[in-house]
Design a protein around this motif. Structure first.
Motif, PDB file in Angstrom:
ATOM      1  N   GLY A 126       0.780  -1.227   0.000  1.00 52.30           N
ATOM      2  CA  GLY A 126       0.000   0.000   0.000  1.00 52.30           C
ATOM      3  C   GLY A 126       0.809   1.274   0.000  1.00 52.30           C
ATOM      4  N   GLY A 127       2.117   1.142  -0.061  1.00 53.17           N
ATOM      5  CA  GLY A 127       2.995   2.299  -0.136  1.00 53.17           C
ATOM      6  C   GLY A 127       3.982   2.116  -1.266  1.00 53.17           C
ATOM      7  N   ALA A 128       5.137   2.752  -1.146  1.00 53.77           N
ATOM      8  CA  ALA A 128       6.138   2.674  -2.195  1.00 53.77           C
ATOM      9  C   ALA A 128       7.523   2.583  -1.579  1.00 53.77           C
ATOM     10  N   ILE A 129       8.422   1.895  -2.285  1.00 50.99           N
ATOM     11  CA  ILE A 129       9.830   1.897  -1.917  1.00 50.99           C
ATOM     12  C   ILE A 129      10.614   2.452  -3.100  1.00 50.99           C
ATOM     13  N   HIS A 199      18.695   4.492 -28.041  1.00 48.56           N
ATOM     14  CA  HIS A 199      19.478   4.997 -29.171  1.00 48.56           C
ATOM     15  C   HIS A 199      20.864   5.494 -28.769  1.00 48.56           C
ATOM     16  N   VAL A 200      21.098   5.652 -27.452  1.00 49.07           N
ATOM     17  CA  VAL A 200      22.422   6.038 -26.980  1.00 49.07           C
ATOM     18  C   VAL A 200      23.226   4.811 -26.574  1.00 49.07           C
ATOM     19  N   ARG A 201      22.583   3.909 -25.816  1.00 49.45           N
ATOM     20  CA  ARG A 201      23.253   2.689 -25.345  1.00 49.45           C
ATOM     21  C   ARG A 201      22.569   1.502 -26.016  1.00 49.45           C
ATOM     22  N   HIS A 202      23.187   0.973 -27.079  1.00 51.31           N
ATOM     23  CA  HIS A 202      22.487   0.042 -27.957  1.00 51.31           C
ATOM     24  C   HIS A 202      22.270  -1.337 -27.341  1.00 51.31           C
ATOM     25  N   GLU A 203      22.962  -1.650 -26.252  1.00 47.46           N
ATOM     26  CA  GLU A 203      22.705  -2.916 -25.582  1.00 47.46           C
ATOM     27  C   GLU A 203      21.730  -2.750 -24.422  1.00 47.46           C
ATOM     28  N   LYS A 204      21.057  -1.599 -24.393  1.00 45.48           N
ATOM     29  CA  LYS A 204      20.004  -1.358 -23.412  1.00 45.48           C
ATOM     30  C   LYS A 204      18.685  -1.263 -24.157  1.00 45.48           C
ATOM     31  N   PHE A 205      17.619  -1.797 -23.550  1.00 48.87           N
ATOM     32  CA  PHE A 205      16.327  -1.896 -24.225  1.00 48.87           C
ATOM     33  C   PHE A 205      15.242  -1.252 -23.371  1.00 48.87           C
ATOM     34  N   HIS A 206      14.258  -0.669 -24.050  1.00 50.90           N
ATOM     35  CA  HIS A 206      13.111  -0.063 -23.386  1.00 50.90           C
ATOM     36  C   HIS A 206      12.000  -1.105 -23.288  1.00 50.90           C
ATOM     37  N   VAL A 207      11.603  -1.422 -22.061  1.00 50.68           N
ATOM     38  CA  VAL A 207      10.557  -2.413 -21.810  1.00 50.68           C
ATOM     39  C   VAL A 207       9.284  -1.665 -21.432  1.00 50.68           C
ATOM     40  N   PRO A 208       8.265  -1.663 -22.301  1.00 50.38           N
ATOM     41  CA  PRO A 208       7.038  -0.939 -21.965  1.00 50.38           C
ATOM     42  C   PRO A 208       6.261  -1.667 -20.874  1.00 50.38           C
ATOM     43  N   LEU A 209       5.608  -0.894 -20.025  1.00 51.33           N
ATOM     44  CA  LEU A 209       4.766  -1.435 -18.959  1.00 51.33           C
ATOM     45  C   LEU A 209       3.338  -0.957 -19.162  1.00 51.33           C
ATOM     46  N   ARG A 210       2.425  -1.633 -18.529  1.00 54.34           N
ATOM     47  CA  ARG A 210       1.047  -1.173 -18.583  1.00 54.34           C
ATOM     48  C   ARG A 210       0.953   0.157 -17.846  1.00 54.34           C
ATOM     49  N   PRO A 211       0.439   1.216 -18.516  1.00 53.66           N
ATOM     50  CA  PRO A 211       0.389   2.533 -17.859  1.00 53.66           C
ATOM     51  C   PRO A 211      -0.366   2.475 -16.548  1.00 53.66           C
ATOM     52  N   ASN A 212       0.149   3.203 -15.549  1.00 53.04           N
ATOM     53  CA  ASN A 212      -0.511   3.235 -14.242  1.00 53.04           C
ATOM     54  C   ASN A 212      -1.865   3.937 -14.327  1.00 53.04           C
ATOM     55  N   GLY A 213      -1.875   5.093 -14.996  1.00 54.33           N
ATOM     56  CA  GLY A 213      -3.114   5.826 -15.186  1.00 54.33           C
ATOM     57  C   GLY A 213      -3.675   6.467 -13.933  1.00 54.33           C
ATOM     58  N   VAL A 214      -2.990   6.330 -12.817  1.00 55.95           N
ATOM     59  CA  VAL A 214      -3.478   6.897 -11.558  1.00 55.95           C
ATOM     60  C   VAL A 214      -2.520   8.004 -11.134  1.00 55.95           C
ATOM     61  N   PRO A 215      -2.948   9.274 -11.191  1.00 59.90           N
ATOM     62  CA  PRO A 215      -2.022  10.362 -10.868  1.00 59.90           C
ATOM     63  C   PRO A 215      -1.858  10.617  -9.384  1.00 59.90           C
ATOM     64  N   GLU A 216      -2.681   9.975  -8.539  1.00 61.56           N
ATOM     65  CA  GLU A 216      -2.616  10.269  -7.111  1.00 61.56           C
ATOM     66  C   GLU A 216      -1.292   9.793  -6.512  1.00 61.56           C
ATOM     67  N   PRO A 217      -0.753  10.542  -5.555  1.00 65.51           N
ATOM     68  CA  PRO A 217       0.507  10.140  -4.922  1.00 65.51           C
ATOM     69  C   PRO A 217       0.329   8.927  -4.028  1.00 65.51           C
ATOM     70  N   VAL A 218       1.456   8.235  -3.802  1.00 63.28           N
ATOM     71  CA  VAL A 218       1.495   7.017  -2.990  1.00 63.28           C
ATOM     72  C   VAL A 218       2.446   7.267  -1.817  1.00 63.28           C
ATOM     73  N   PRO A 219       2.069   6.888  -0.579  1.00 65.55           N
ATOM     74  CA  PRO A 219       2.972   7.107   0.556  1.00 65.55           C
ATOM     75  C   PRO A 219       4.320   6.425   0.346  1.00 65.55           C
ATOM     76  N   LEU A 220       5.389   7.130   0.654  1.00 69.49           N
ATOM     77  CA  LEU A 220       6.731   6.570   0.534  1.00 69.49           C
ATOM     78  C   LEU A 220       7.089   5.890   1.848  1.00 69.49           C
ATOM     79  N   ARG A 221       7.351   4.568   1.789  1.00 68.45           N
ATOM     80  CA  ARG A 221       7.594   3.779   2.997  1.00 68.45           C
ATOM     81  C   ARG A 221       9.077   3.581   3.303  1.00 68.45           C
ATOM     82  N   ALA A 222       9.918   3.516   2.263  1.00 72.78           N
ATOM     83  CA  ALA A 222      11.341   3.250   2.495  1.00 72.78           C
ATOM     84  C   ALA A 222      12.152   3.692   1.290  1.00 72.78           C
TER      85      ALA A 222
END
Length: 305
Positions: A126-129, A199-222
Motif C-alpha cells: 500500500g505504499g512505495a519503496i 538509441h544512446v546505449r544500444h545494448e540497453k532496451f526499453h521495456v514498456p509497462l502497462r500505464p498506471n493511469g493513476v495520478p494520485e501520490p502514494v505514501p513513501l515507505r522506504a
C-alpha cells in the motif's frame, strides 16, 4: 517532428499541456479543458529544420535553462512553467522525448522547487519503496525483479517525491517503462525481440509497462541506496542518512541553478529523510543473484522496516 495537436496530461501532480505527443504518459492523458495547465510543452519555430548541435551544452540563466544535445536538438525551460522543444533535422520522436522526459523535465522541476528523485519506484504494502542510485547502479534491474514478485512499478529512473497537502512523504507515479541491459533481460528470462533499443546505449532496451493511469501520490515507505559489493542491508541515521541520500538520489545536480534552488532541494530531502527510513542496500554485481535479493527486499517491505 510535427505537432499532433494539444494533449493534456495529469502527471507528477501537475497538469501538462503539450504540443509534443508523449506516449510514455498515455495512461495520464485527460480530456482537454478543466482549467489552466501548470506546464506547457511547445515546439520551437525552427523544429526539424536546423542541423544538430555540435556538442551537448547546459546553460543556466535567471529562471531559464538552455539545453542542447547532438542526438536530439534544443530545449528551453523557462520559469518552471514552459518547455520549448526544437528537434534537429531528422530526429525521431523517441530521441526528442528521451531528453524531454529527462534533462529538460529535471530542469523544470528544479525551477518549480519540486524534487525529481533519481530512483526506480515500486509499490509495496500500500505504499512505495524507492531504489536510488546513479546510472549503472541497477535500479531498473532490481525493480524488474520485484515486479516479478507482484510489486507494481510506479516509475523508472526519475519520479517526483515530496510532501503532499498534509505534509506526508509521498511519490507520484511516473513513466510506464523500464530500461534494461541485455544481460539483465537474459537473467530475468525476458525476451528482447520486439523491444526498442536505447538509441544512446544500444545494448540497453526499453521495456514498456502497462500505464498506471493513476495520478494520485502514494505514501513513501522506504528508501534504498543501491551499491555493488558484498550483500548487506543497513539502516542509516541522522546526518549520514541525509548526506548519502542527497548524493545517491539527486538527478543531474548541474541543472540546479543558484542558492535558492539548492536550498529548496536540501529542504525537500531533509523532510523525506525525517519521515522515511533510509537504507544502504549492497549486493553482488551478479544478475543471477538479483531474484534472491529482490525476495529479501520484498519480505522486508512487508514488515515495513
Amino acid at each position: 517532428m510535427t505537432s499532433g495537436g494539444l494533449r493534456l496530461y495529469e502527471t507528477w501532480g501537475l497538469r501538462v499541456e503539450s504540443e509534443v505527443p508523449v506516449p510514455e504518459w498515455a495512461g495520464f492523458e485527460r480530456p482537454a479543458g478543466g482549467g489552466m495547465p501548470d506546464v506547457r510543452i511547445s515546439l520551437g519555430a525552427d523544429a526539424g529544420r536546423a542541423e544538430p548541435p555540435a556538442r551537448a551544452t547546459t546553460e543556466l540563466r535567471d529562471g531559464e535553462a538552455l539545453l542542447a544535445f547532438p542526438s536530439a536538438g534544443w530545449y528551453r525551460v523557462t520559469g518552471g512553467e514552459r518547455i520549448e522543444v526544437t528537434p534537429a533535422r531528422g530526429v525521431a520522436g523517441r530521441e526528442t522525448r528521451l531528453f524531454l522526459l529527462g534533462s529538460a523535465w529535471g530542469a523544470l522541476c528544479y525551477q518549480r522547487g519540486i524534487l525529481p528523485l533519481h530512483a526506480a519506484v515500486v509499490e509495496a504494502e500500500g505504499g512505495a519503496i524507492a531504489l536510488c542510485g546513479p546510472s549503472g547502479s541497477g535500479k531498473s534491474t532490481l525493480a524488474a525483479a520485484l515486479s516479478r514478485l507482484g510489486h507494481r512499478i510506479l516509475g523508472d529512473d526519475l519520479c517526483r517525491a515530496g510532501p503532499d497537502g498534509e505534509g506526508r512523504a509521498v511519490v507520484w507515479p511516473g513513466t510506464a517503462r523500464l530500461k534494461l541491459w541485455n544481460e539483465a533481460l537474459a537473467a530475468l528470462g525476458w525476451e528482447k525481440e520486439g523491444l526498442e533499443r536505447d538509441h544512446v546505449r544500444h545494448e540497453k532496451f526499453h521495456v514498456p509497462l502497462r500505464p498506471n493511469g493513476v495520478p494520485e501520490p502514494v505514501p513513501l515507505r522506504a528508501v534504498h541506496l543501491l551499491e555493488w559489493g558484498d550483500e548487506r542491508r543497513e539502516r542509516l541515521q541522522g546526518r549520514e542518512a541525509l548526506r548519502r541520500f542527497v548524493a545517491a538520489a539527486t538527478y543531474r545536480p548541474d541543472l540546479i541553478a543558484g542558492p535558492a534552488q539548492v536550498e529548496a532541494q536540501w529542504r525537500l530531502c531533509l523532510e523525506l529523510v525525517r519521515q522515511v527510513p533510509v537504507h544502504v542496500l549492497s549486493r553482488p554485481r551478479d544478475f543471477e543473484e538479483g531474484e534472491r535479493v529482490a525476495r529479501r527486499l520484498s519480505r522486508a517491505a512487508g514488515r515495513s522496516e
